[in-house]
Design a protein around this motif. Structure first.
Motif, PDB file in Angstrom:
ATOM      1  N   VAL A  29      38.192  -9.223 -17.174  1.00  0.00           N
ATOM      2  CA  VAL A  29      38.213 -10.417 -16.062  1.00  0.00           C
ATOM      3  C   VAL A  29      38.466  -9.537 -15.000  1.00  0.00           C
ATOM      4  N   ASP A  30      38.246 -10.431 -13.776  1.00  0.00           N
ATOM      5  CA  ASP A  30      38.414  -9.998 -12.480  1.00  0.00           C
ATOM      6  C   ASP A  30      40.068  -9.984 -11.963  1.00  0.00           C
ATOM      7  N   ASP A  31      40.275  -9.247 -10.720  1.00  0.00           N
ATOM      8  CA  ASP A  31      41.483  -9.363 -10.167  1.00  0.00           C
ATOM      9  C   ASP A  31      42.016 -10.939  -9.751  1.00  0.00           C
ATOM     10  N   GLU A  32      40.988 -11.658  -9.276  1.00  0.00           N
ATOM     11  CA  GLU A  32      41.214 -13.027  -9.223  1.00  0.00           C
ATOM     12  C   GLU A  32      41.779 -13.893 -10.426  1.00  0.00           C
ATOM     13  N   PHE A  33      41.287 -13.529 -11.371  1.00  0.00           N
ATOM     14  CA  PHE A  33      41.758 -14.050 -12.472  1.00  0.00           C
ATOM     15  C   PHE A  33      43.285 -13.892 -12.898  1.00  0.00           C
ATOM     16  N   LEU A  34      43.746 -12.544 -12.696  1.00  0.00           N
ATOM     17  CA  LEU A  34      44.935 -12.098 -12.884  1.00  0.00           C
ATOM     18  C   LEU A  34      45.926 -13.026 -11.621  1.00  0.00           C
ATOM     19  N   ASN A  35      45.473 -12.946 -10.428  1.00  0.00           N
ATOM     20  CA  ASN A  35      46.234 -13.572  -9.475  1.00  0.00           C
ATOM     21  C   ASN A  35      46.348 -15.079  -9.823  1.00  0.00           C
ATOM     22  N   ARG A  36      45.322 -15.691 -10.055  1.00  0.00           N
ATOM     23  CA  ARG A  36      45.362 -17.204 -10.561  1.00  0.00           C
ATOM     24  C   ARG A  36      46.344 -17.497 -11.446  1.00  0.00           C
ATOM     25  N   LEU A  37      46.762 -16.634 -12.523  1.00  0.00           N
ATOM     26  CA  LEU A  37      47.809 -16.919 -13.339  1.00  0.00           C
ATOM     27  C   LEU A  37      48.991 -16.249 -13.253  1.00  0.00           C
TER      28      LEU A  37
END
Length: 408
Positions: free
Chosen positions: A68-76
């Motif tokens: 995944v990318d960092d944006e995926f982690l931030n979104r969750l």
């Protein structure tokens, strides 16, 4: 944490998409395990009569690994590079977010890495008589539980536990970002439940070495079962090995660890940080000092220190084991592989500590030089075939006990 990285294309993994919609865990192996697959039915049919060279007590969890990318982690709202426990709802939310992502699934776990490597080193037709390796852990009666039991058995590790009716098999979701940072989410499910029952007691009575995974100390309800299992092992003359597993787990359950270690443990497997945590040493303290200290309480202590080498502590003395030269690709699972090499040496009756440690280092280096945490069959064959050439003993011991360690 090794269990979170047990997923690689070389481990018989299934890849797919639509993870949240359909897990689609087919039973097709992509590993080079054709030498092992024919053994599944034989293991199942003879489990009641076998004597186990090693029995592992630990968490049975399926690893799901995705990029995944960092944006995926931030979104969750996930902090990159951390490991956290999640509940059923959180698990579902992450899986739903991963829908459409590419993923890999594997029968994971630090303990299972060690047991599979040991089974492959001691496989029939590979470097001498075969080893009988087994595992006890909790899985549900769901598809994930069937997947785990099938995969571990195909690797010649007999999974002795029956699935828990209506139980939910535990999983670790591993989210890897492009910078190779791993964020791990652990859903325990039924893996947190280990019961001391007649089946386990009977298995222990036919075991030479019991290996207890340190991650089980996270669950208060398992401590009594661990103690009863270790006590039964000692009554039956088996050695008890404890894997330290995780620094934070040791810090949270320090008294429980030491209760088991002081009263029952014959062998400890730890890395340098875990060894220091058990000794409550300064982070700057040498792992040799920690190994020496622990060996005053435990007959045999194994402490790994990454690329710097490893140490074997015995009776207040420490033997340094130089590292085996290699080009590291993935360091996850190195300690699990090293432990399998030590156990193999003990079962071979090897009394040469440096030789045993050198072999364990070589096994670890082999795993570090590849992608994924599992020792491959072809590599295990080469390592086991070279063992009699390096050491005097080439037979498997069925009566390993405390007397052997005392003889070092």
């Amino acid at each position: 944490m090794s269990s979170a990285n047990g997923a690689s294309s070389s481990d018989g993994l299934e890849e797919g998409s639509h993870l949240a919609v359909d897990l689609n865990l087919s039973d097709v192996d992509e590993d080079d395990n054709h030498q092992e697959m024919d053994m599944e039915s034989e293991h199942s049919s003879t489990s009641l009569n076998n004597r186990w060279h090693v029995l592992g007590l630990g968490q049975a969890m399926v690893d799901f690994s995705g990029t995944v990318d960092d944006e995926f982690l931030n979104r969750l709202g996930l902090e990159k590079g951390t490991r956290k426990m999640v509940n059923h709802e959180e698990r579902g939310r992450v899986l739903q977010a991963m829908d459409g992502c590419s993923y890999k699934a594997a029968a994971g776990g630090s303990l299972s890495n060690t047991l599979v490597a040991l089974a492959r080193l001691g496989g029939q037709g590979i470097g001498g008589p075969s080893l009988n390796i087994s595992m006890v852990g909790s899985v549900g009666s769901d598809p994930l539980g069937g997947f785990y039991r099938s995969k571990i058995r195909r690797a010649n590790v007999n999974f002795l536990s029956e699935p828990i009716r209506d139980g939910t098999t535990g999983m670790v979701i591993v989210l890897t970002t492009p910078d190779a940072q791993r964020t791990m989410l652990a859903y325990q499910g039924t893996s947190a439940s280990i019961s001391y029952d007649p089946c386990l007691a009977n298995s222990i009575s036919r075991t030479s070495i019991l290996v207890v995974e340190g991650y089980l100390f996270e669950f208060p309800d398992t401590i009594e079962s661990i103690a009863m299992t270790c006590e039964q092992a000692h009554r039956c003359g088996a050695l008890v090995a404890i894997t330290a597993s995780d620094v934070s787990c040791i810090e949270r359950h320090y008294d429980d660890f030491w209760h088991i270690i002081f009263n029952y443990s014959d062998i400890i497997f730890a890395n340098s940080d875990e060894a220091r945590a058990l000794c409550q040493c300064s982070p700057k303290e040498s792992p040799a000092v920690a190994a020496r200290y622990l060996s005053q309480f435990v007959p045999f202590v194994s402490v790994t220190d990454g690329r710097k080498g490893s140490y074997i502590g015995l009776k207040g003395e420490v033997v340094y084991i130089p590292p085996t030269s290699c080009v590291p690709v993935d360091t996850c699972g190195a300690g699990d592989a090293y432990a399998s090499g030590i156990l193999y040496g003990l079962l071979r009756g090897n009394s040469n500590l440096k030789g045993m440690g050198a072999f364990a280092s070589k096994v670890a280096a082999t795993v570090v030089s590849q992608q994924g945490t599992r020792l491959q069959v072809r590599d295990a064959s080469k390592l086991a075939a070279s063992y009699p050439l390096q050491h005097e003993s080439s037979t498997i011991q069925s009566d390993v006990g405390s007397d052997q360690i005392s003889s070092f």
